[in-house]
Write an enzyme that holds these catalytic residues in place. Structure first.
Site, PDB file in Angstrom:
ATOM      1  N   HIS A 119       5.256   1.984 -16.055  1.00  0.00           N
ATOM      2  CA  HIS A 119       6.082   1.842 -17.150  1.00  0.00           C
ATOM      3  C   HIS A 119       6.311   4.233 -17.483  1.00  0.00           C
ATOM      4  O   HIS A 119       6.891   4.422 -16.773  1.00  0.00           O
ATOM      5  CB  HIS A 119       5.354   1.500 -17.755  1.00  0.00           C
ATOM      6  CG  HIS A 119       5.744   1.206 -19.197  1.00  0.00           C
ATOM      7  ND1 HIS A 119       7.478   1.395 -20.005  1.00  0.00           N
ATOM      8  CD2 HIS A 119       5.478   0.950 -20.941  1.00  0.00           C
ATOM      9  CE1 HIS A 119       7.865   0.728 -21.058  1.00  0.00           C
ATOM     10  NE2 HIS A 119       7.013   0.658 -21.443  1.00  0.00           N
TER      11      HIS A 119
ATOM     12  N   HIS B 169      13.955  -1.310 -11.892  1.00  0.00           N
ATOM     13  CA  HIS B 169      13.838  -1.773 -12.913  1.00  0.00           C
ATOM     14  C   HIS B 169      14.170  -3.115 -12.999  1.00  0.00           C
ATOM     15  O   HIS B 169      14.369  -3.691 -12.436  1.00  0.00           O
ATOM     16  CB  HIS B 169      15.479  -1.260 -13.750  1.00  0.00           C
ATOM     17  CG  HIS B 169      14.411  -0.822 -15.269  1.00  0.00           C
ATOM     18  ND1 HIS B 169      14.940  -1.760 -16.336  1.00  0.00           N
ATOM     19  CD2 HIS B 169      13.786  -0.524 -16.363  1.00  0.00           C
ATOM     20  CE1 HIS B 169      14.276  -1.412 -17.610  1.00  0.00           C
ATOM     21  NE2 HIS B 169      14.287  -0.434 -17.419  1.00  0.00           N
TER      22      HIS B 169
ATOM     23  N   ASP C  20      13.614   8.023 -15.348  1.00  0.00           N
ATOM     24  CA  ASP C  20      12.480   8.404 -15.335  1.00  0.00           C
ATOM     25  C   ASP C  20      12.697   9.425 -13.742  1.00  0.00           C
ATOM     26  O   ASP C  20      11.819  10.250 -13.351  1.00  0.00           O
ATOM     27  CB  ASP C  20      11.082   7.404 -15.110  1.00  0.00           C
ATOM     28  CG  ASP C  20       9.983   7.845 -16.218  1.00  0.00           C
ATOM     29  OD1 ASP C  20      10.510   8.410 -16.894  1.00  0.00           O
ATOM     30  OD2 ASP C  20      10.068   6.096 -16.496  1.00  0.00           O
TER      31      ASP C  20
HETATM   32  N1  CMC Z   1      10.167   1.372  -4.441  1.00  0.00           N
HETATM   33  C1  CMC Z   1      10.077   0.924  -3.712  1.00  0.00           C
HETATM   34  N2  CMC Z   1      10.215  -0.940  -3.455  1.00  0.00           N
HETATM   35  C2  CMC Z   1      10.552  -0.996  -5.034  1.00  0.00           C
HETATM   36  C3  CMC Z   1      10.679  -0.696  -6.352  1.00  0.00           C
HETATM   37  C4  CMC Z   1      10.211   0.838  -5.727  1.00  0.00           C
HETATM   38  N3  CMC Z   1       9.987   1.492  -6.607  1.00  0.00           N
HETATM   39  N4  CMC Z   1      10.528  -1.172  -7.051  1.00  0.00           N
HETATM   40  C5  CMC Z   1      10.712  -2.954  -6.551  1.00  0.00           C
HETATM   41  N5  CMC Z   1      10.056  -2.359  -4.924  1.00  0.00           N
HETATM   42  C6  CMC Z   1      10.733  -3.544  -4.185  1.00  0.00           C
HETATM   43  C7  CMC Z   1       9.546  -4.558  -4.744  1.00  0.00           C
HETATM   44  O1  CMC Z   1       8.056  -4.234  -3.204  1.00  0.00           O
HETATM   45  C8  CMC Z   1       9.573  -5.785  -4.271  1.00  0.00           C
HETATM   46  O2  CMC Z   1      10.291  -5.781  -2.901  1.00  0.00           O
HETATM   47  P1  CMC Z   1      10.121  -7.151  -2.155  1.00  0.00           P
HETATM   48  O3  CMC Z   1      11.114  -8.635  -2.555  1.00  0.00           O
HETATM   49  O4  CMC Z   1       9.912  -7.452  -0.636  1.00  0.00           O
HETATM   50  O5  CMC Z   1       8.560  -8.402  -2.449  1.00  0.00           O
HETATM   51  C9  CMC Z   1      10.938  -6.246  -4.628  1.00  0.00           C
HETATM   52  O6  CMC Z   1      11.589  -4.168  -5.064  1.00  0.00           O
HETATM   53  C10 CMC Z   1      11.017  -6.370  -6.126  1.00  0.00           C
HETATM   54  O7  CMC Z   1      10.222  -5.994  -6.985  1.00  0.00           O
HETATM   55  P2  CMC Z   1       9.372  -6.210  -8.385  1.00  0.00           P
HETATM   56  O8  CMC Z   1       8.086  -5.336  -7.989  1.00  0.00           O
HETATM   57  O9  CMC Z   1       9.634  -7.489  -8.463  1.00  0.00           O
HETATM   58  O10 CMC Z   1       9.871  -5.913  -9.536  1.00  0.00           O
HETATM   59  P3  CMC Z   1      10.401  -5.363 -10.841  1.00  0.00           P
HETATM   60  O11 CMC Z   1      11.282  -5.656 -12.200  1.00  0.00           O
HETATM   61  O12 CMC Z   1       8.901  -6.427 -11.079  1.00  0.00           O
HETATM   62  O13 CMC Z   1       9.653  -4.507 -11.241  1.00  0.00           O
HETATM   63  C11 CMC Z   1       9.513  -2.297 -11.757  1.00  0.00           C
HETATM   64  C12 CMC Z   1       9.835  -3.468 -11.530  1.00  0.00           C
HETATM   65  C13 CMC Z   1      10.298  -0.828 -12.471  1.00  0.00           C
HETATM   66  C14 CMC Z   1       8.229  -1.706 -12.094  1.00  0.00           C
HETATM   67  C15 CMC Z   1       9.683  -1.422  -9.990  1.00  0.00           C
HETATM   68  O14 CMC Z   1      10.636  -1.180  -9.696  1.00  0.00           O
HETATM   69  C16 CMC Z   1       9.266  -0.347  -9.836  1.00  0.00           C
HETATM   70  O15 CMC Z   1       7.210  -0.043 -10.170  1.00  0.00           O
HETATM   71  N6  CMC Z   1       9.712   0.784  -9.959  1.00  0.00           N
HETATM   72  C17 CMC Z   1       8.836   1.701  -9.572  1.00  0.00           C
HETATM   73  C18 CMC Z   1       7.772   3.282 -11.080  1.00  0.00           C
HETATM   74  C19 CMC Z   1       8.909   3.015 -12.365  1.00  0.00           C
HETATM   75  O16 CMC Z   1      10.027   4.042 -11.742  1.00  0.00           O
HETATM   76  N7  CMC Z   1       9.002   2.318 -13.090  1.00  0.00           N
HETATM   77  C20 CMC Z   1      10.097   2.961 -14.623  1.00  0.00           C
HETATM   78  C21 CMC Z   1      10.752   2.072 -15.499  1.00  0.00           C
HETATM   79  S1  CMC Z   1      11.683   2.962 -16.293  1.00  0.00           S
HETATM   80  C22 CMC Z   1      10.886   3.109 -17.871  1.00  0.00           C
HETATM   81  C23 CMC Z   1      10.164   2.627 -18.165  1.00  0.00           C
HETATM   82  O17 CMC Z   1      10.960   1.422 -18.721  1.00  0.00           O
HETATM   83  O18 CMC Z   1       8.933   2.867 -18.432  1.00  0.00           O
END
Ligand code: CMC
Length: 434
Positions: A273, A312, A368
């Site tokens: 986050h 996201h 970010d």
């Molecule tokens: N790098 C590589 N792979 C990713 C990433 C990433 N940053 N984000 C998601 N994926 C992949 C994940 O491994 C999954 O792959 P598969 O379908 O093969 O299992 C797929 O994409 C779906 O990911 P998810 O984890 O189910 O997606 P989510 O909606 O639960 O997570 C997130 C959203 C923001 C937590 C995630 O994208 C992430 O960890 N990003 C990196 C951290 C980040 O930049 N966070 C800031 C968000 S913006 C500021 C805020 O609002 O806080």
């Protein structure tokens, strides 16, 4: 219950019993989850509920604050597009909009700015508390603790059902966040604390409390002052994310806003986050050079690495905040010089936008990805990055807190569970356990 055949209803057939149910559809595509409870196999049955870990498809509130369309990359505060606000408003103007629902008139803004300015000081005992932290304490942990401490200085804040009292605490929190943040930086550097200066703007005052040396006035570059204001506007709210949900859930037990906001900050702290901007910087520094990127990307695809600052939960086209930040970065680098990490970031973005792994998963740069590079160029250490997210987000958290407190449909938050533990069993004396 709606009668069968009514257009705005959902017909549900329970194939276990053959019974049919009509559930009204509210507000477009929404059903009231409690309407599922009537679906039972027999009278002793608890009734149907929905299972939604991480709340991927559950609205926990009605809200009039922030609108996001993740597919179209739209973000609006109280109806105003983020692009217009970032270009034409100040952060305090936007904070007022988020908190009160309307853009302030000139006199409303003047009086809000005056109120906020008046409340920037913190009790001297808080300054003593800052000195009690280790020299290397993380800035976010320090600010979380100090915000929680503020509840002990303002015991009247417990009167959460008094609207005037709530507004008083809201102003105090918006005003004091930059002071607390700046104190952590000064402590970290072993520098004497700098008190707020009331004739400066919200962001100029913050920069002065951070970077002023000696008695000489600290005059930030207007470009940097405005860039920080824009970054604050972009971070001011983002509807029902992890930390806002934490704020609402804690506040729903009628705890005071300082305690609730400390909890929201704790939720923001995590690397998925608000801690992501710090994690991006650490990631870029670790990659070290453009030539190391292919190896890093391979690691991401093997799921040994995560490309921080990408992806996201809501935005599946692009994050509109990221485009504005990229423009702001160019302006900042004209003053500070180009951040060497920018080349690594641009190349990562280029690769990620062209490779199937990222395209298939809709992974685009989020707010970010570039904010950390800007903050670093402006002289902020990485530990300050999540704090820089929390300062403006205080306005959003407090707006949601106010909305939750005054919402007649809200009660203490209390989700259900699907119990997966053992059925009842008899206690085993310790001598008989294996
Ligand atoms: N790098 C590589 N792979 C990713 C990433 C990433 N940053 N984000 C998601 N994926 C992949 C994940 O491994 C999954 O792959 P598969 O379908 O093969 O299992 C797929 O994409 C779906 O990911 P998810 O984890 O189910 O997606 P989510 O909606 O639960 O997570 C997130 C959203 C923001 C937590 C995630 O994208 C992430 O960890 N990003 C990196 C951290 C980040 O930049 N966070 C800031 C968000 S913006 C500021 C805020 O609002 O806080």
């Amino acid at each position: 219950m709606a009668t069968a055949g009514t257009k705005n209803s959902l017909s549900i057939r329970d194939n276990r019993t053959g019974r049919e149910y009509e559930v009204p559809i509210l507000d477009g595509d929404v059903i009231n989850a409690i309407d599922l409870r009537q679906i039972k196999v027999n009278e002793d049955d608890f009734g149907m509920m929905s299972y939604d870990p991480a709340f991927s498809n559950t609205a926990s509130t009605r809200s009039a604050i922030t609108y996001i369309d993740g597919d179209k990359g739209i973000l609006r505060y109280r109806g105003y597009p983020i692009e217009q606000l970032a270009e034409r408003a100040s952060h305090l103007e936007v904070a007022y909009l988020i908190l009160k629902g309307e853009l302030p008139t000139k006199s409303q803004l003047d009086s809000f700015v005056e109120d906020v300015t008046f409340h920037t000081y913190v009790h001297e005992n808080i300054t003593e508390q800052v000195k009690g932290f280790r020299y290397d304490a993380h800035a976010m942990g320090m600010v979380i603790s100090m915000v929680a401490s503020l509840s002990t200085f303002y015991p009247d804040a417990k009167e959460v059902d008094d609207a005037k009292n709530r507004w008083q605490q809201i102003v105090r929190l918006v005003a004091k966040m930059p002071t607390l943040a700046a104190y952590t930086y000064r402590h970290h550097r072993g520098l004497p604390l700098v008190y707020p200066e009331n004739e400066l703007s919200y962001t100029a005052n913050f920069l002065s409390m951070l970077f002023k040396i000696g008695t000489k006035e600290h005059k930030p570059s207007p470009v940097l002052e405005r860039a920080l204001d824009i970054l604050f506007i972009l971070h001011a709210d983002h509807e029902q994310n992890c930390s806002t949900t934490a704020m609402r859930v804690i506040g729903s037990s009628r705890s005071d806003p300082y305690s609730a906001l400390a909890g929201a900050m704790a939720a923001l702290y995590g690397p998925l986050h608000g801690g992501a901007n710090e994690a991006v910087l650490r990631m870029l520094t670790r990659i070290g050079s453009v030539s190391n990127i292919p190896k890093f990307i391979e690691g991401v695809k093997r799921k040994e690495e995560r490309l921080m600052g990408f992806g996201h939960r809501i935005y599946k086209a692009y994050d509109p905040r990221a485009s504005i930040i990229k423009r702001t970065a160019d302006e900042v680098f004209e003053v500070t010089g180009r951040n060497p990490l920018l080349d690594i970031a641009l190349e990562l973005e280029r690769i990620a936008l062209s490779e199937d792994y990222f395209i298939e998963r809709n992974l685009y740069p989020n707010v970010d990805f570039y904010s950390g590079i800007i903050y670093q160029s402006m002289g902020f250490p990485v530990e300050m990055f999540p704090v820089l997210f929390a300062i403006p987000r205080a306005a959003g958290w407090l707006a949601h807190w106010e909305e939750m407190i005054t919402d007649k449909e809200q009660r203490i938050a209390r989700p259900l569970q699907v119990f997966t533990g053992p059925a009842v069993r008899d206690f085993v004396p310790i001598s008989d356990r294996r």
